[in-house]
Scaffold this motif. Sequence first.
Motif, PDB file in Angstrom:
ATOM      1  N   UNK A  23       1.522  -1.004   0.200  1.00 54.48           N
ATOM      2  CA  UNK A  23       0.205   0.107   0.016  1.00 54.48           C
ATOM      3  C   UNK A  23       0.907   1.079  -0.103  1.00 54.48           C
ATOM      4  N   UNK A  24       1.709   1.012   0.063  1.00 49.35           N
ATOM      5  CA  UNK A  24       3.041   2.361   0.049  1.00 49.35           C
ATOM      6  C   UNK A  24       4.233   1.676  -0.482  1.00 49.35           C
ATOM      7  N   UNK A  25       5.035   2.838  -1.076  1.00 49.31           N
ATOM      8  CA  UNK A  25       6.327   2.487  -0.830  1.00 49.31           C
ATOM      9  C   UNK A  25       7.840   4.070  -1.419  1.00 49.31           C
ATOM     10  N   UNK A  26       8.426   3.554  -0.178  1.00 46.35           N
ATOM     11  CA  UNK A  26       8.996   4.579  -0.150  1.00 46.35           C
ATOM     12  C   UNK A  26      10.750   4.447  -0.351  1.00 46.35           C
ATOM     13  N   UNK A  27      11.555   5.400  -0.438  1.00 38.18           N
ATOM     14  CA  UNK A  27      12.346   5.589  -0.888  1.00 38.18           C
ATOM     15  C   UNK A  27      13.710   5.735  -0.240  1.00 38.18           C
ATOM     16  N   UNK A  28      15.001   5.103   0.084  1.00 37.75           N
ATOM     17  CA  UNK A  28      15.424   4.860   1.133  1.00 37.75           C
ATOM     18  C   UNK A  28      16.855   5.773   0.794  1.00 37.75           C
ATOM     19  N   UNK A  29      17.213   6.710   2.005  1.00 41.14           N
ATOM     20  CA  UNK A  29      17.939   7.679   2.077  1.00 41.14           C
ATOM     21  C   UNK A  29      19.178   7.353   2.699  1.00 41.14           C
ATOM     22  N   UNK A  30      19.046   5.798   3.175  1.00 39.12           N
ATOM     23  CA  UNK A  30      19.749   5.629   4.920  1.00 39.12           C
ATOM     24  C   UNK A  30      19.645   6.417   5.833  1.00 39.12           C
ATOM     25  N   UNK A  31      21.106   5.986   6.588  1.00 43.85           N
ATOM     26  CA  UNK A  31      20.621   5.879   7.674  1.00 43.85           C
ATOM     27  C   UNK A  31      19.445   6.125   8.356  1.00 43.85           C
ATOM     28  N   UNK A  32      18.533   4.562   8.407  1.00 35.38           N
ATOM     29  CA  UNK A  32      17.126   4.691   8.960  1.00 35.38           C
ATOM     30  C   UNK A  32      16.437   5.586   8.201  1.00 35.38           C
ATOM     31  N   UNK A  33      15.923   6.443   7.488  1.00 38.44           N
ATOM     32  CA  UNK A  33      15.568   6.761   6.867  1.00 38.44           C
ATOM     33  C   UNK A  33      14.882   7.265   5.616  1.00 38.44           C
ATOM     34  N   UNK A  34      13.715   7.135   4.887  1.00 38.54           N
ATOM     35  CA  UNK A  34      12.875   7.191   4.161  1.00 38.54           C
ATOM     36  C   UNK A  34      12.725   8.377   3.537  1.00 38.54           C
ATOM     37  N   UNK A  35      12.136   8.994   1.565  1.00 40.10           N
ATOM     38  CA  UNK A  35      11.658  10.329   1.141  1.00 40.10           C
ATOM     39  C   UNK A  35      10.292   9.209   0.761  1.00 40.10           C
ATOM     40  N   UNK A  36       9.046  10.502   1.120  1.00 41.60           N
ATOM     41  CA  UNK A  36       8.284   9.874   0.648  1.00 41.60           C
ATOM     42  C   UNK A  36       7.179  10.878   0.696  1.00 41.60           C
ATOM     43  N   UNK A  37       6.320  10.757   0.214  1.00 39.42           N
ATOM     44  CA  UNK A  37       4.630  11.059  -1.010  1.00 39.42           C
ATOM     45  C   UNK A  37       3.685  11.194   0.543  1.00 39.42           C
ATOM     46  N   UNK A  38       2.646  12.125   1.088  1.00 34.09           N
ATOM     47  CA  UNK A  38       1.489  11.595   1.522  1.00 34.09           C
ATOM     48  C   UNK A  38       1.628  12.852   1.276  1.00 34.09           C
ATOM     49  N   UNK A  39       0.227  13.003   1.009  1.00 33.81           N
ATOM     50  CA  UNK A  39      -0.452  14.748   0.142  1.00 33.81           C
ATOM     51  C   UNK A  39      -0.730  14.783   1.311  1.00 33.81           C
ATOM     52  N   UNK A  40      -0.269  16.509   1.442  1.00 37.24           N
ATOM     53  CA  UNK A  40       0.025  17.390   0.661  1.00 37.24           C
ATOM     54  C   UNK A  40       1.588  17.389   0.263  1.00 37.24           C
ATOM     55  N   UNK A  41       2.056  16.804   0.957  1.00 35.33           N
ATOM     56  CA  UNK A  41       3.845  16.819   1.167  1.00 35.33           C
ATOM     57  C   UNK A  41       4.322  15.643   0.462  1.00 35.33           C
ATOM     58  N   UNK A  42       5.855  16.267   0.529  1.00 37.64           N
ATOM     59  CA  UNK A  42       6.914  14.876   0.505  1.00 37.64           C
ATOM     60  C   UNK A  42       7.572  15.264   1.410  1.00 37.64           C
ATOM     61  N   UNK A  43       7.818  14.523   2.588  1.00 41.61           N
ATOM     62  CA  UNK A  43       9.512  14.517   3.882  1.00 41.61           C
ATOM     63  C   UNK A  43      10.088  13.232   4.177  1.00 41.61           C
ATOM     64  N   UNK A  44      11.024  13.549   4.580  1.00 36.28           N
ATOM     65  CA  UNK A  44      11.877  12.304   5.374  1.00 36.28           C
ATOM     66  C   UNK A  44      11.468  12.422   7.016  1.00 36.28           C
ATOM     67  N   UNK A  45      11.144  10.659   6.688  1.00 33.84           N
ATOM     68  CA  UNK A  45      11.213  10.612   8.248  1.00 33.84           C
ATOM     69  C   UNK A  45      12.125   9.277   8.101  1.00 33.84           C
ATOM     70  N   UNK A  46      11.618   8.161   9.431  1.00 34.03           N
ATOM     71  CA  UNK A  46      11.906   6.984   9.522  1.00 34.03           C
ATOM     72  C   UNK A  46      11.459   5.739   9.022  1.00 34.03           C
ATOM     73  N   UNK A  47      12.297   5.537   8.385  1.00 35.08           N
ATOM     74  CA  UNK A  47      12.178   3.702   7.719  1.00 35.08           C
ATOM     75  C   UNK A  47      10.706   3.210   8.162  1.00 35.08           C
TER      76      UNK A  47
END
Length: 63
Positions: A23-47
């Motif tokens: 139900x969701x896909x994110x891109x791994x950034x390293x250091x246990x963080x991902x970048x993802x889109x949750x409307x209405x924004x794009x954010x960096x969050x813990x994996x």
Amino acid sequence: MAYSQRRRGDLVFYYQPGTHTIWHVAIYLGHNRVIESWPPCVMVAPISNNQRNVIAGIKRPFI
């Protein structure tokens, strides 16, 4: 791919525990963080967090 072998740029797939539906896909950034889109924004969050804590798998898209 094993979770322990994740690298920056890998896709992280999350599934719904009851249905095992992705139900969701994110891109791994390293250091246990991902970048993802949750409307209405794009954010960096813990994996993993309370909203998305069941990881179905990791996939390296460009190999």
